[in-house]
Write an enzyme that holds these catalytic residues in place. Sequence first.
Site, PDB file in Angstrom:
ATOM      1  N   ASP A  31      24.311 -27.906  17.835  1.00 42.75           N
ATOM      2  CA  ASP A  31      24.993 -28.566  18.949  1.00 42.75           C
ATOM      3  C   ASP A  31      26.302 -29.231  18.556  1.00 42.75           C
ATOM      4  O   ASP A  31      26.619 -30.323  18.996  1.00 42.75           O
ATOM      5  CB  ASP A  31      24.059 -29.602  19.611  1.00 42.75           C
ATOM      6  CG  ASP A  31      22.745 -28.962  20.003  1.00 42.75           C
ATOM      7  OD1 ASP A  31      22.796 -27.906  20.637  1.00 42.75           O
ATOM      8  OD2 ASP A  31      21.685 -29.500  19.653  1.00 42.75           O
ATOM      9  N   HIS A  59      24.454 -22.310  23.971  1.00 39.18           N
ATOM     10  CA  HIS A  59      25.880 -22.473  23.713  1.00 39.18           C
ATOM     11  C   HIS A  59      26.596 -22.731  25.028  1.00 39.18           C
ATOM     12  O   HIS A  59      26.461 -21.965  25.963  1.00 39.18           O
ATOM     13  CB  HIS A  59      26.453 -21.213  23.062  1.00 39.18           C
ATOM     14  CG  HIS A  59      26.064 -21.066  21.631  1.00 39.18           C
ATOM     15  ND1 HIS A  59      26.238 -19.912  20.927  1.00 39.18           N
ATOM     16  CD2 HIS A  59      25.512 -21.937  20.773  1.00 39.18           C
ATOM     17  CE1 HIS A  59      25.804 -20.091  19.691  1.00 39.18           C
ATOM     18  NE2 HIS A  59      25.354 -21.313  19.576  1.00 39.18           N
TER      19      HIS A  59
HETATM   20  P1  IMP Z   1      12.236 -24.101  17.618  1.00 32.90           P
HETATM   21  O1  IMP Z   1      13.464 -23.425  17.122  1.00 32.90           O
HETATM   22  O2  IMP Z   1      12.073 -24.021  19.108  1.00 32.90           O
HETATM   23  O3  IMP Z   1      10.999 -23.656  16.890  1.00 32.90           O
HETATM   24  O4  IMP Z   1      12.379 -25.665  17.317  1.00 32.90           O
HETATM   25  C1  IMP Z   1      12.387 -26.184  16.007  1.00 32.90           C
HETATM   26  C2  IMP Z   1      13.371 -27.325  15.878  1.00 32.90           C
HETATM   27  O5  IMP Z   1      14.703 -26.805  15.954  1.00 32.90           O
HETATM   28  C3  IMP Z   1      13.268 -28.380  16.974  1.00 32.90           C
HETATM   29  O6  IMP Z   1      13.559 -29.639  16.416  1.00 32.90           O
HETATM   30  C4  IMP Z   1      14.366 -27.986  17.939  1.00 32.90           C
HETATM   31  O7  IMP Z   1      14.831 -29.084  18.692  1.00 32.90           O
HETATM   32  C5  IMP Z   1      15.419 -27.485  16.979  1.00 32.90           C
HETATM   33  N1  IMP Z   1      16.342 -26.519  17.583  1.00 32.90           N
HETATM   34  C6  IMP Z   1      16.108 -25.219  17.836  1.00 32.90           C
HETATM   35  N2  IMP Z   1      17.195 -24.643  18.383  1.00 32.90           N
HETATM   36  C7  IMP Z   1      18.133 -25.597  18.476  1.00 32.90           C
HETATM   37  C8  IMP Z   1      19.495 -25.602  18.929  1.00 32.90           C
HETATM   38  O8  IMP Z   1      20.065 -24.597  19.365  1.00 32.90           O
HETATM   39  N3  IMP Z   1      20.145 -26.797  18.842  1.00 32.90           N
HETATM   40  C9  IMP Z   1      19.557 -27.907  18.346  1.00 32.90           C
HETATM   41  N4  IMP Z   1      18.303 -27.950  17.901  1.00 32.90           N
HETATM   42  C10 IMP Z   1      17.596 -26.801  17.963  1.00 32.90           C
HETATM   43 MG    MG Z   2      23.297 -25.837  21.368  1.00 27.61          MG
END
Ligand code: IMP
Ligand code: MG
Length: 507
Positions: A31, A59
């Site tokens: 982010d 995004h």
């Molecule tokens: P998952 O990818 O859904 O398994 O989540 C695992 C961790 O990665 C969590 O803490 C999510 O909040 C974080 N996360 C996954 N994708 C993003 C993203 O695009 N931006 C920020 N955090 C992410």
């Molecule tokens: Mg993002």
Amino acid sequence: METNTNLDLLQSGLINDEIKTVAINCLQWGDTGKGKIIDMLSDWADIVARGTGGDNAGHTVWYGNNKYVSHLIPCGNPAKTNVMGSGMVINPKSLFDEIEAAKMNNIVHKDLMLALNAALILPFHLVQDNLSEISAGKQKIGTTGRGIAWAYADQVNRSGLFVNHLLNKDFLAKKLRDNYETKKSFFASFDPQLIRAILDSMRLEGGLYWDEKNLFNLDAIIEKYYLYGQELKDLICDTDKFIKQNVGFKKIAIEGAQGLGLSNKYGTYPYVTSSDCSPYGSAEGIGLNYSQVDLSLGVIKAYVTRVGHGPFPTEMGGDFSENWCNNLSINRAKEMLILKGDDPSEQYHSFDQDFLFGMKLRMIGDEYGATTGRPRRVGWLDLPLLRYAMNFGVKDLVMTKLDVLNDCDFIRICNAYHYSGCSYNYGNRSLGYGDIFRETIMNYDVIKDCKPVYIDLPGWKTDISECRKSSDLPQNLLNFLGFVSRQTGARIRVISTGFRRENVIFA
Ligand code: IMP
Ligand code: MG
């Protein structure tokens, strides 16, 4: 004809004729506004390719006053070739919906490619993700609930399906049934009504996959997945081969997803996502080797955010903030009321000042998840983390969202960590209470007990949205950039001063 951004890019010297492959990766916890930078570079590139993650990513790109969020499709120029690479995990429903939503916004992707060997997210994976988070209690990761970890896990444990299975119904059916066999006992250990509630969500076709007797209606899944395959079939191809054939000839922009801190291999494990979203992994995920990248750009924000749980040394408001942001009843509207002093139910005036300041930055920076809407935890810029990131061969940085700090009296920067944990052996290093680290030790047991050592620089207290070149920028902002560069050895090449496309300055 060169577009404006193209000319700026060339004139800034950031890109020259020798450079064919550029990687753009976040060096924090995601982010950081990569979307806008990739969008900008996609005017230059012939191909934009993404290699990791799935629809956990979000995004955000602004076209005029329209906000457009992509989750799977690279967020570059739709007139270019946009590739979803083999390192990704694909939920076909999400992709189908995203293509339709783009069309509704008059964004038609001319040449979209989907790797035939990207892992396939199955309905089981979303259910597994949600069930495991529920049963993890306090240990939960705070995932996006999109089944990402479970799709990758199946790939690693050799029971996974791939995008190409969507095109061959008999193979799809057999593989899917086999896959289900490996999970039956896991699902049987939960209350069926809980599974039913999860399957009722629109993301899972509103109950279409529920079966009273067998929990999952496998025939319905096979049928629906095959239909998605028919919708997507024109996109599905061997993207690894395509990229390998074009590297060094065509201009390629590699779109990183998430960020280094969330890399399964190099991040704050286990509080990470399940792909290697480091600069290395994002190149591998499109079929390249990182050494084939000519320019590796690291994207950082002028402060730091993190979504979900996990260590975050510079978080404003510490554990309180972590719990607050992971409380599902907290959202932007609620925080708006609190900040205005209009929320009768909240004792907002008893909140810690640091925490409130973080909430204010969250509001100014619109730090609410593009994918889940969750409030992002907010903290100060972390130089030990940046020094760690510099080990990945990234020298050139893009710093975004400087405008969010416009009103700050001072800009706080974490320049080192103070270790406050127990004695700990880290390889042949013996760590002990009171040690000072200049670079993050990327190990959960250690980083969870690291406290920031801050220095404060004076703020610039100026609206910078009209600044178009370095010389327009306030001196205190330049001092801040200079400090970060000197302390880390990074070159800050591009800064972003607002969400609009024109709010970019080449340093
Ligand atoms: P998952 O990818 O859904 O398994 O989540 C695992 C961790 O990665 C969590 O803490 C999510 O909040 C974080 N996360 C996954 N994708 C993003 C993203 O695009 N931006 C920020 N955090 C992410
Ligand atoms: Mg993002």
